[in-house]
Design an enzyme around this catalytic site. Structure first.
Site: not given
Length: 519
Positions: A182-183
Site C-alpha cells: 500500500l505505502d
C-alpha cells in the site's frame, strides 16, 4: 462431460503441490469438492494419487524462475485467492512457478527475509511476516535468491542495500520487485500515473502532496486518542520522533523529531468532508521528488501521515510527561515493583500523599499536567488525562517486570487497551493532490486521486483494509511476473508503466476503488 487426461495431469499436479504446503487440508476434502463441481475423473485421480505421479510433470517447470511472495498474516489467504482466481486467465502452468512460503524450509529451497513497512510506523514485527523467515544473515539469503533464480516480490522499502543487488539480479535473470504494498506501493502507482499523464501533455508538476494513514473506521475510533493498533505500538510511537524534510513553495523545510507532533496540520479532503483529519510530515519527502522525476520542477513536495484531528496534541503531551522515554527507568528496576499509578505520579512529580485515600481521576491528572506546565491549554490537558485514564495508567495494578522503561509501560497498556475487537473495522485512506501547469497559456489543473478502503467482515471473520491493500497488491506483482507482463529484470519499484498500469486495473477489478478527479 468427457475430461481430457492431457489437461487433467498438470491440473492434478497443481492441486497436489498446493496440498503439500496447505497443512490441515486433506486430499479427500479437496476430492469431494472437485467431485461436487462435476470433475469426477479429477476427483478419482486425487484419491488414487501416488507420489510417483507428479515426477513426469515437475521437470517441465524447473527452467522457469520461481517466485517468493511476502505479506501480512491476514493478507496471505487474500493473496492466494487472488492469485488462483486470476491465474485461471493465463495458462495453468503459471501456478507451478508460484511458491508461497510457509516460513519453513521446503526441501533445498530457502525463503529470503521479508519485512513490511508503512508511512504509519516503520518495520512491523516478524510475527507478521509468515512469507519469509527473518534471518540474521541477509548475505546468505541473497546468495540463495540468485542461486535458485527466484523472483522476489516484497512490500519492503528498496533501500541502498537492496539497490546494490540490481546488477546481480539482472545477471541471474530475475526481478526483485520491492515496495509492492500500500505505502509504499499503491501510492507510487497512483502518483506515477498522474505524473506521466501530465508529462505526456507537456505539463509541469508545480506541486505534489501525498497523504496516507491506516486508521480505525469512524465507528471503531472509540477512544480519546481516536487510534488503534493492529501491531506493537513501539514502531508507530518511535516514528513520531523521526525528523522530516519537505519543500513548500520553493522553501526547504526541516522538522526536528522532537517537534514533529507540534508540526501536525489540520487537513480536510473536499470530497470527504465528514473526516476531521490532521497530517504529520513524513520523513524525507524530497527523496520522492527524485523517484518520481519531479525534483527539479515541483516547488512543493510533501508527504504526510494522516491521523484523526487531536491525535498529535495528545501524543505531544504524553511525550512531555516522559512516557516515550526509551531509557531504563530506575523505579522499574527495583525488586519491589511499582503500580501504574505510582509510576504515573513519579512522572508527574506528584507525591503519593497528595492522593491518599482517593482514586486518581481525570481532573487530578489534568491539574498535574497544567501545574507542571506540560500543556498550556486546559482542553488538551483534559484530553490527555482522559487518554491516560482510558489506558489504565492510573490503576493500582503492579507494572509487569517486562517493563524497563516508560515507553515499555505505555506500549503495554496501548497493546491491551487500543487493540481492535474481532468485529471492529479499520480504514485505509490514501490521497494525492498534484497541481500541473501547462504551456501556451493553458489553464493549470489540479489532479486528485483517493483510495478509501474499509475492513470487511464476512461470516464472522474480519479482514482488515491494511491486509487487503498490502496483500492483494503484492499478489498482483506476483501475477504480473508469472504472466511475463513485467519484462524488466533487476531491482524495481512499481513506478514503471509495465507494473502500475495493469496493477491499478486489477486492483479496481478486485474491488479496491481508486477515485480520480480533476479541478
Amino acid at each position: 462431460m468427457c475430461e481430457d487426461n492431457g489437461f487433467l495431469m498438470p491440473l492434478l499436479d497443481i492441486l497436489l503441490d498446493k496440498l503439500r504446503i496447505c497443512k490441515g487440508i486433506s486430499y479427500a476434502a479437496v476430492a469431494a469438492h472437485v467431485d461436487k463441481s462435476g470433475r469426477r475423473q479429477l476427483a478419482a485421480m486425487l484419491v488414487e494419487y501416488k507420489c510417483s505421479s507428479t515426477n513426469h510433470w515437475r521437470g517441465r517447470y524447473r527452467s522457469r524462475p520461481a517466485l517468493e511472495l511476502f505479506g501480512t498474516i491476514q493478507a496471505r489467504p487474500l493473496a492466494c485467492d487472488l492469485f488462483i482466481n486470476y491465474g485461471r486467465c493465463y495458462k495453468h502452468e503459471f501456478l507451478k512457478d508460484f511458491f508461497f512460503s510457509t516460513g519453513q524450509l521446503q526441501k533445498d529451497e530457502q525463503s529470503p527475509p521479508g519485512e513490511q513497512f508503512s508511512r504509519d510506523g516503520g518495520k512491523r514485527g516478524p510475527m507478521q511476516v509468515p512469507g519469509g523467515r527473518v534471518s540474521a544473515n541477509k548475505d546468505e539469503d541473497n546468495k540463495n535468491l540468485f542461486k535458485l533464480r527466484k523472483h522476489l516480490v516484497t512490500t519492503s522499502y528498496v533501500d541502498d542495500s537492496v539497490s546494490q543487488l540490481d546488477g546481480e539480479a539482472k545477471s541471474a535473470g530475475i526481478t526483485i520487485l520491492g515496495e509492492m504494498g500500500l505505502d509504499p506501493g499503491i501510492d507510487h502507482m497512483m502518483a506515477m500515473k498522474i505524473v506521466n499523464e501530465a508529462h505526456e501533455k507537456r505539463g509541469r508538476i508545480k506541486s505534489f502532496t501525498s497523504y496516507c494513514g491506516g486508521l480505525p473506521s469512524p465507528a471503531a475510533a472509540n477512544n480519546p486518542l481516536a487510534y488503534k493498533f493492529s501491531w506493537n505500538p513501539v514502531g508507530a510511537i518511535l516514528a513520531g520522533r523521526n525528523s522530516a524534510t519537505y519543500r513548500s513553495h520553493g522553501e526547504r523545510v526541516h522538522v526536528d523529531g522532537n517537534d514533529l507532533y507540534r508540526a501536525a496540520m489540520k487537513f480536510r479532503i473536499s470530497d470527504l468532508p465528514a473526516f476531521a483529519l490532521e497530517c504529520l510530515p513524513n520523513r524525507d519527502s524530497l527523496t520522492y521528488g527524485d523517484i518520481y522525476g519531479i525534483g527539479y520542477e515541483a516547488s512543493t513536495i510533501f508527504r504526510g501521515t494522516l491521523r484523526y484531528e487531536g491525535f498529535s496534541e495528545i501524543m505531544e503531551t504524553l511525550a512531555r510527561i516522559g512516557f516515550f522515554n526509551t531509557e531504563p527507568h530506575l523505579t522499574l528496576n527495583f525488586e519491589n515493583r511499582p503500580t501504574y499509578v505510582s509510576f504515573l505520579l513519579e512522572l508527574l512529580n506528584t507525591p503519593n500523599g497528595n492522593l491518599a485515600g482517593k482514586v486518581m481521576g481525570e481532573n487530578d491528572v489534568m491539574e498535574a499536567i497544567l501545574g507542571l506546565g506540560l500543556c498550556q491549554e486546559q482542553e488538551i490537558a483534559m484530553k490527555t488525562a482522559k487518554t491516560i485514564v482510558f489506558l489504565g495508567l492510573h490503576e493500582e495494578i503492579e507494572v509487569p517486570v517486562s517493563c524497563k522503561s516508560a515507553l515499555d509501560v505505555i506500549c503495554l497498556r496501548m497493546e491491551e487497551r487500543l487493540a481492535y475487537s474481532k468485529t471492529e473495522q479499520d480504514m485505509v485512506l490514501l490521497h494525492h493532490e498534484v497541481e500541473v501547469e501547462f504551456p501556451d497559456g493553458q489553464p493549470a489543473k489540479k489532479h486528485k486521486a483517493t483510495l478509501l478502503e474499509f475492513g470487511r467482515t464476512e461470516n464472522g471473520k474480519t479482514t482488515t483494509a491494511m491486509a487487503s491493500t498490502v496483500g492483494i497488491t503484492a499478489a498482483i506483482g506476483a501475477l504480473l511476473l508469472l504472466a511475463d507482463k513485467i519484462k524488466t529484470r533487476g531491482v524495481l519499484r512499481p513506478i514503471e508503466p509495465e507494473v502500475y498500469v495493469p496493477a491499478l486495473e486489477i486492483l479496481q477489478a478486485y474491488g479496491i476503488k481508486l477515485l480520480e478527479k480533476m479541478d
